[in-house]
Structures are given as structure tokens and as C-alpha cells.
Design a protein around this motif. Structure first.
Motif, PDB file in Angstrom:
ATOM      1  N   ASP A   1       0.825  -1.208   0.000  1.00 33.70           N
ATOM      2  CA  ASP A   1       0.000   0.000   0.000  1.00 33.70           C
ATOM      3  C   ASP A   1       0.861   1.261   0.000  1.00 33.70           C
ATOM      4  O   ASP A   1       0.533   2.255  -0.647  1.00 33.70           O
ATOM      5  CB  ASP A   1      -0.925  -0.002   1.219  1.00 33.70           C
ATOM      6  CG  ASP A   1      -1.894   1.179   1.197  1.00 33.70           C
ATOM      7  OD1 ASP A   1      -2.726   1.231   0.281  1.00 33.70           O
ATOM      8  OD2 ASP A   1      -1.792   2.042   2.089  1.00 33.70           O
ATOM      9  N   ILE A   2       1.976   1.225   0.726  1.00 33.32           N
ATOM     10  CA  ILE A   2       2.892   2.369   0.739  1.00 33.32           C
ATOM     11  C   ILE A   2       3.387   2.652  -0.675  1.00 33.32           C
ATOM     12  O   ILE A   2       3.406   3.805  -1.132  1.00 33.32           O
ATOM     13  CB  ILE A   2       4.084   2.105   1.691  1.00 33.32           C
ATOM     14  CG1 ILE A   2       3.597   2.075   3.144  1.00 33.32           C
ATOM     15  CG2 ILE A   2       5.169   3.170   1.518  1.00 33.32           C
ATOM     16  CD1 ILE A   2       4.650   1.622   4.138  1.00 33.32           C
ATOM     17  N   THR A   3       3.767   1.596  -1.399  1.00 37.72           N
ATOM     18  CA  THR A   3       4.277   1.772  -2.760  1.00 37.72           C
ATOM     19  C   THR A   3       3.199   2.324  -3.681  1.00 37.72           C
ATOM     20  O   THR A   3       3.479   3.182  -4.536  1.00 37.72           O
ATOM     21  CB  THR A   3       4.804   0.436  -3.307  1.00 37.72           C
ATOM     22  OG1 THR A   3       5.767  -0.095  -2.392  1.00 37.72           O
ATOM     23  CG2 THR A   3       5.467   0.620  -4.671  1.00 37.72           C
ATOM     24  N   ARG A   4       1.955   1.892  -3.525  1.00 38.85           N
ATOM     25  CA  ARG A   4       0.872   2.434  -4.359  1.00 38.85           C
ATOM     26  C   ARG A   4       0.630   3.911  -4.066  1.00 38.85           C
ATOM     27  O   ARG A   4       0.144   4.644  -4.925  1.00 38.85           O
ATOM     28  CB  ARG A   4      -0.416   1.631  -4.141  1.00 38.85           C
ATOM     29  CG  ARG A   4      -0.324   0.197  -4.639  1.00 38.85           C
ATOM     30  CD  ARG A   4      -1.703  -0.450  -4.739  1.00 38.85           C
ATOM     31  NE  ARG A   4      -2.361  -0.600  -3.453  1.00 38.85           N
ATOM     32  CZ  ARG A   4      -2.251  -1.665  -2.663  1.00 38.85           C
ATOM     33  NH1 ARG A   4      -1.460  -2.661  -3.013  1.00 38.85           N
ATOM     34  NH2 ARG A   4      -2.912  -1.739  -1.530  1.00 38.85           N
TER      35      ARG A   4
ATOM     36  N   GLY B   1      -5.755   4.221  -8.673  1.00 36.28           N
ATOM     37  CA  GLY B   1      -6.687   3.312  -8.019  1.00 36.28           C
ATOM     38  C   GLY B   1      -6.249   2.963  -6.621  1.00 36.28           C
ATOM     39  O   GLY B   1      -6.606   1.914  -6.111  1.00 36.28           O
ATOM     40  N   VAL B   2      -5.445   3.831  -5.970  1.00 32.09           N
ATOM     41  CA  VAL B   2      -4.883   3.531  -4.658  1.00 32.09           C
ATOM     42  C   VAL B   2      -5.977   3.208  -3.651  1.00 32.09           C
ATOM     43  O   VAL B   2      -7.037   3.810  -3.658  1.00 32.09           O
ATOM     44  CB  VAL B   2      -4.014   4.692  -4.140  1.00 32.09           C
ATOM     45  CG1 VAL B   2      -4.851   5.898  -3.810  1.00 32.09           C
ATOM     46  CG2 VAL B   2      -3.201   4.276  -2.931  1.00 32.09           C
TER      47      VAL B   2
ATOM     48  N   ILE C   1       6.038  -5.231  -5.941  1.00 32.64           N
ATOM     49  CA  ILE C   1       5.884  -4.767  -4.553  1.00 32.64           C
ATOM     50  C   ILE C   1       4.521  -4.105  -4.368  1.00 32.64           C
ATOM     51  O   ILE C   1       3.848  -4.303  -3.359  1.00 32.64           O
ATOM     52  CB  ILE C   1       7.017  -3.793  -4.179  1.00 32.64           C
ATOM     53  CG1 ILE C   1       8.372  -4.502  -4.242  1.00 32.64           C
ATOM     54  CG2 ILE C   1       6.797  -3.194  -2.790  1.00 32.64           C
ATOM     55  CD1 ILE C   1       9.568  -3.575  -4.074  1.00 32.64           C
ATOM     56  N   ALA C   2       4.103  -3.329  -5.372  1.00 32.43           N
ATOM     57  CA  ALA C   2       2.832  -2.598  -5.264  1.00 32.43           C
ATOM     58  C   ALA C   2       1.614  -3.505  -5.419  1.00 32.43           C
ATOM     59  O   ALA C   2       0.574  -3.248  -4.805  1.00 32.43           O
ATOM     60  CB  ALA C   2       2.784  -1.492  -6.318  1.00 32.43           C
ATOM     61  N   TYR C   3       1.749  -4.586  -6.197  1.00 28.34           N
ATOM     62  CA  TYR C   3       0.575  -5.406  -6.518  1.00 28.34           C
ATOM     63  C   TYR C   3       0.808  -6.902  -6.299  1.00 28.34           C
ATOM     64  O   TYR C   3       0.572  -7.715  -7.191  1.00 28.34           O
ATOM     65  CB  TYR C   3       0.142  -5.168  -7.974  1.00 28.34           C
ATOM     66  CG  TYR C   3      -0.170  -3.736  -8.260  1.00 28.34           C
ATOM     67  CD1 TYR C   3      -1.360  -3.165  -7.809  1.00 28.34           C
ATOM     68  CD2 TYR C   3       0.727  -2.946  -8.956  1.00 28.34           C
ATOM     69  CE1 TYR C   3      -1.638  -1.832  -8.048  1.00 28.34           C
ATOM     70  CE2 TYR C   3       0.447  -1.606  -9.206  1.00 28.34           C
ATOM     71  CZ  TYR C   3      -0.730  -1.055  -8.747  1.00 28.34           C
ATOM     72  OH  TYR C   3      -1.001   0.252  -8.982  1.00 28.34           O
ATOM     73  N   PRO C   4       1.244  -7.307  -5.117  1.00 24.04           N
ATOM     74  CA  PRO C   4       1.291  -8.748  -4.839  1.00 24.04           C
ATOM     75  C   PRO C   4      -0.131  -9.271  -4.658  1.00 24.04           C
ATOM     76  O   PRO C   4      -1.049  -8.495  -4.390  1.00 24.04           O
ATOM     77  CB  PRO C   4       2.073  -8.824  -3.525  1.00 24.04           C
ATOM     78  CG  PRO C   4       1.760  -7.532  -2.843  1.00 24.04           C
ATOM     79  CD  PRO C   4       1.619  -6.509  -3.942  1.00 24.04           C
ATOM     80  N   ASN C   5      -0.304 -10.553  -4.802  1.00 25.20           N
ATOM     81  CA  ASN C   5      -1.626 -11.142  -4.648  1.00 25.20           C
ATOM     82  C   ASN C   5      -2.166 -10.866  -3.251  1.00 25.20           C
ATOM     83  O   ASN C   5      -1.566 -11.240  -2.248  1.00 25.20           O
ATOM     84  CB  ASN C   5      -1.556 -12.659  -4.889  1.00 25.20           C
ATOM     85  CG  ASN C   5      -2.918 -13.318  -4.783  1.00 25.20           C
ATOM     86  OD1 ASN C   5      -3.933 -12.729  -5.138  1.00 25.20           O
ATOM     87  ND2 ASN C   5      -2.943 -14.522  -4.261  1.00 25.20           N
ATOM     88  N   ALA C   6      -3.317 -10.160  -3.180  1.00 28.77           N
ATOM     89  CA  ALA C   6      -3.986  -9.833  -1.914  1.00 28.77           C
ATOM     90  C   ALA C   6      -3.060  -9.130  -0.927  1.00 28.77           C
ATOM     91  O   ALA C   6      -3.213  -9.260   0.289  1.00 28.77           O
ATOM     92  CB  ALA C   6      -4.568 -11.103  -1.278  1.00 28.77           C
ATOM     93  N   ASP C   7      -2.109  -8.349  -1.459  1.00 26.63           N
ATOM     94  CA  ASP C   7      -1.160  -7.579  -0.639  1.00 26.63           C
ATOM     95  C   ASP C   7      -0.214  -8.454   0.197  1.00 26.63           C
ATOM     96  O   ASP C   7       0.447  -7.950   1.101  1.00 26.63           O
ATOM     97  CB  ASP C   7      -1.887  -6.598   0.295  1.00 26.63           C
ATOM     98  CG  ASP C   7      -2.228  -5.291  -0.409  1.00 26.63           C
ATOM     99  OD1 ASP C   7      -1.980  -5.199  -1.630  1.00 26.63           O
ATOM    100  OD2 ASP C   7      -2.740  -4.374   0.246  1.00 26.63           O
ATOM    101  N   ARG C   8      -0.133  -9.735  -0.113  1.00 29.67           N
ATOM    102  CA  ARG C   8       0.760 -10.614   0.658  1.00 29.67           C
ATOM    103  C   ARG C   8       2.178 -10.494   0.105  1.00 29.67           C
ATOM    104  O   ARG C   8       2.696 -11.386  -0.576  1.00 29.67           O
ATOM    105  CB  ARG C   8       0.236 -12.045   0.624  1.00 29.67           C
ATOM    106  CG  ARG C   8      -1.113 -12.180   1.332  1.00 29.67           C
ATOM    107  CD  ARG C   8      -1.609 -13.615   1.307  1.00 29.67           C
ATOM    108  NE  ARG C   8      -2.860 -13.717   2.054  1.00 29.67           N
ATOM    109  CZ  ARG C   8      -4.028 -14.036   1.502  1.00 29.67           C
ATOM    110  NH1 ARG C   8      -4.103 -14.266   0.203  1.00 29.67           N
ATOM    111  NH2 ARG C   8      -5.107 -14.138   2.248  1.00 29.67           N
TER     112      ARG C   8
END
Length: 475
Positions: free
Chosen positions: A34-37, A208-209, A293-300
Motif C-alpha cells: 500500500d505504501i508503494t501504491r 486506483g490507490v 511490490i505494489a501489486y502482490p496477490n492480496a497484498d501478501r
């Protein structure tokens, strides 16, 4: 037979493990996505964690002065009461009970269940056990509740039992996180270090953050006040991940030589965790592309990194690591939190039963009251919203507490100060400015949840006067 006072059985090592263990939960494995987004570059990803680490350490070494002045159970509640007045202390204690500590316990408990589902799929949030229409109760929520109840029961058995779990699990997760970082730099076959750092400090924000890892709808360059707002929004995650370091101040009555050991444990614990967090993010930048880093699956995020490092076994490695991390984190939160309600009850500002110790010299009733609220919050399903409220409320009270150092230097100059706030008056004043700036920017970026957090605090005002009226009627 009940005890009448706490037993000082925790040493410097135990106190440091409570600081570090309460800080490290699930956040470092998730929130950098989320920080990266929000900020969109390698420089600002690391920058957000450095700003957070700086604020955390300044606050911690400032608290060292207050802990030396008032080395007794209750910590921040006591400091605010002594520096300002009982109302301000109560507002903190009420907010602590209503959302700060209890919602954190709930969020960490659900994180434990989410990652347990990698090993035991029936624990997942998609496994609905009780569809009630207005709320669906999942296996993950039930798992979190069982974990919270179990750790509460362990801590009613005495502080030595809680201490054993805390020291064991914290040492294990520190070693494990350090190992993950080292293996990340040594074992990954392809690294993205140079490519990621080409972004430098050129801030970008995902249009789309906030949509938790969806395909990006586009990026836009940001600067000026928009960049400050993006940093504030990003810091809700890093501040949550770095919070709870002050829990050791709540159990001052159970620490040997508290005037020395609390301040030292605050410094050592926050230093260890800050270094670990910054290096973990450097590892993410080494093993994953910035979009990864910005878009891992389900933020994991940590699972994505571990899969790059260890291959298919990475998912299991991280699941076990987060289970250990969140279990130890929640033990520290549960152990320490009840001491605040105990001290409030001693002042006649909380339920009378919360001010009693059981035969094991722990506030059993306060522990179970905390457990009930945390379990109810587990059922809310709105953990991201809770964390936004927590970040806003927590930083307001941190800033007020550090302002209390300036007040107490004038009003209580003769109270012994085994420690003095490092860098006084510059660093404490800088924290206050940064903290209040963060709160203002967060109101701008997330007005609904920040406002809800403020409303929770304000609800405490009539509750305080009701408690005073009851206190007078009983005297």
C-alpha cells in the motif's frame, strides 16, 4: 486469595522483548504494498519507513524521561494525567480500551488466522461458518477469537507465563525475519535493485490507490502538498507496523529497576525493529520489481518475496513466520494492555473489578474485559478502517504525551529524572510538529475514518464525568 500489588519479575531482556515483540506483527509483511501504491518509487518507499523509524525512536527515547519519573503501572495514561489533568489521561485510557489496543489485538489475531489458512485451508475467511445475514462469521474470525481467548487465559496465570511466551516467540521471529532478509540478498536468482532505484524519489501515485492490489488504473506524478498527503496516507501502515512500543511502560510495576530498564528497553527495542524494517524493505526492492511490490496477490508481499527466494516452499516459510510473529505480538499486547485499565480503576475511572489482582498478581478481570472487546472487534470485518482510526488517535496522544515533557519540566522540576529526553528540546518538538502535521494530512486524505477516531475520543468526555459522579456517590 488475591494479591495487592504487582511483582517485579521482568528484567531488561524481558522488557526489550516486549517492546520488539509488540511492534512486530504482520504489518512489515504486508503494508509496503500500500505504501508503494501511494508514493510509487523506491526512494519514497524507504523514505516512509525511515521517517516512521525516526518518529518512533524519538518518541521512545522521549518516553524514557517520563518512565523514569513515573515508574508505575499505567504508562502513558499516568504521564498524561500527571502532565495535563485526569480528563486527558482518561480520554487516552478510554480510547485505548475502545479502539487503540483492542482493535490492534483484533487485527493481529485475524492476520494470524489469514496466514494460518495457508497451512490449514479450513481456517480461511472464505469458509463461512455462521451466515447471519447482517454479518457472516468466518473460520478466520473464529480462529482469531480462540487465539485471543487462549492468550488471555495464559496471562491470567501470571506474568512469568506471559513472559516465557513473549521472550521465546520474539527471539524466534527476530531470527526468522533477519534470516529472510539475508537469504533474500544471497539466494535470489534475479534481482531488480538497479531497475527499482531508477525511480529514485520521483513520487508517483496509483490512481486506483486503496483498492488492495487490483490491476493499476494508471499512475500520476505528484509533488508538493499532494506528496505530503500521499506520505501521510502511506504512513498509516508503517505507523501501525511500528506501534505498540510503548506497551512496556504499562507494566512498569512488574519490571525490575524500572527507572533504568524501561528507558533502555524502549531504545533497544525500537532500534532493533527500525533497522529490521528498513532492511526488509531494501530486500523487497532487491528481489521484486516495483510493480511486484505494489501489486502482490492480496497484498501478501512477503509471500511474493519468499516465492522468489525459496521457490514454491516460500509460501509455507512465510506462513509459519507470520503465525509465529502475530502470536508473539498479540501476547505482548494482551499482557500489557490490561495494566492500563487496572490503573484507571485504581483512580476510580474504570470498572472497580478491573482494579483487583488475582492470586497470580495479575489484573484478571481487566484481561477478560479487554478480551471481550477485542473479540467483538474481530467480528467487525473492517480491519483497514480500524487501522486508519488507530493511526490518527495514537499519534495525537503520542504528540500530547511528548508535549507533557515540556510541561513537566516547568511544573515538576524537582522530580528525579534518571533519563532525560534525548535531543531536548529540539527532537521532542520536532516529533510534535511531525505528528500533528501527519494528523492534519490524514484528516485531509481520509476524513471519514480520522473523524470516527476523533469521535471515539470525544465520547470519552461525558463518560469521564459519569465516572466522576459515580465516584462521588460512592465516597
Amino acid at each position: 486469595m488475591s494479591e495487592t500489588k504487582f511483582k517485579p519479575v521482568l528484567g531488561l531482556w524481558d522488557a526489550t522483548m516486549i517492546v520488539a515483540g509488540s511492534m512486530i506483527g504482520s504489518g512489515i509483511f504486508i503494508v509496503s504494498a500500500d505504501i508503494t501504491r501511494n508514493v510509487g518509487s523506491a526512494g519514497w518507499l524507504v523514505g516512509v519507513w525511515l521517517i516512521t523509524g525516526f518518529m518512533t525512536m524519538v518518541a521512545a527515547v522521549s518516553y524514557g524521561e517520563l518512565s523514569g519519573m513515573f515508574p508505575k503501572a499505567g504508562g502513558q495514561y499516568v504521564y498524561l494525567k500527571e502532565a495535563f489533568n485526569p480528563l486527558v489521561g482518561f480520554l487516552y485510557g478510554w480510547s485505548f480500551f475502545a479502539v487503540i489496543q483492542t482493535a490492534t489485538i483484533a487485527a493481529v489475531g485475524v492476520a494470524f488466522a489469514r496466514f494460518s489458512a495457508y497451512l490449514f485451508p479450513w481456517m480461511s475467511e472464505s469458509n463461512i461458518l455462521l451466515p447471519l445475514g447482517f454479518i457472516d462469521i468466518s473460520a478466520a474470525q473464529v480462529t482469531a477469537i480462540i487465539m485471543i481467548i487462549f492468550l488471555t487465559w495464559v496471562n491470567t496465570r501470571g506474568v512469568k507465563e506471559g513472559k516465557l511466551i513473549q521472550s521465546t516467540f520474539t527471539a524466534s521471529k527476530l531470527i526468522a525475519v533477519f534470516g529472510l532478509i539475508v537469504f533474500g540478498f544471497l539466494l535470489v536468482k534475479q534481482n531488480y535493485w538497479s531497475a527499482n532505484w531508477q525511480t529514485g524519489f520521483g513520487a508517483m501515485q496509483d490512481l486506483g490507490v486503496g483498492n488492495n492490489g487490483v490491476t493499476p488504473t494508471g499512475w500520476k506524478e505528484i509533488g508538493g502538498i499532494a506528496l505530503l498527503g500521499a506520505i501521510a496516507a502511506a504512513m498509516t501502515g508503517s505507523l501501525f507496523s511500528s506501534d505498540a512500543w510503548n506497551n512496556v511502560t504499562f507494566i512498569a510495576g512488574e519490571i525490575k529497576n524500572p527507572q533504568r530498564n524501561i528507558g533502555l528497553s524502549l531504545f533497544l527495542g525500537t532500534l532493533i525493529v527500525t533497522v529490521l524494517y528498513v532492511t526488509a524493505n531494501l530486500m523487497y526492492l532487491y528481489v521484486l520489481p516495483l510493480d511486484g511490490i505494489a501489486y502482490p496477490n492480496a497484498d501478501r508481499l512477503a509471500i511474493a518475496a519468499a516465492n522468489q527466494i525459496f521457490g514454491p516452499a516460500g509460501q509455507t516459510v512465510i506462513a509459519v513466520l507470520i503465525m509465529v510473529s502475530t502470536f508473539g505480538c498479540n501476547n505482548g499486547l494482551i499482557l500489557a494492555g490490561a495494566r492500563v485499565y487496572y490503573t484507571m480503576a485504581q483512580d476510580g475511572l474504570f470498572f472497580k473489578k478491573a482494579g483487583e489482582l488475582n492470586k497470580n498478581a495479575v489484573p484478571q478481570w481487566a484481561l477478560w474485559a479487554q478480551c471481550v472487546v477485542a473479540c467483538l472487534l474481530c467480528l467487525s470485518g473492517r480491519y483497514g478502517d480500524l487501522l486508519d482510526m488507530i493511526s490518527f488517535v495514537v499519534v495525537i496522544f503520542y504528540a500530547l504525551t511528548i508535549a507533557g515533557i515540556f510541561i513537566l519540566r516547568k511544573t515538576r522540576p524537582d522530580v528525579p529524572r534518571p533519563y532525560k529526553a534525548f535531543g531536548y528540546p529540539v527532537l521532542p518538538a520536532l516529533y510534535i510538529v511531525m505528528g500533528l502535521t501527519f494528523c492534519v494530512l490524514l484528516i485531509w486524505q481520509k476524513p471519514v475514518f480520522s473523524g470516527a477516531g476523533l469521535l471515539i475520543v470525544l465520547i470519552g468526555i461525558p463518560l469521564y464525568y459519569i465516572a466522576l459522579k459515580k465516584q462521588k456517590a460512592e465516597s
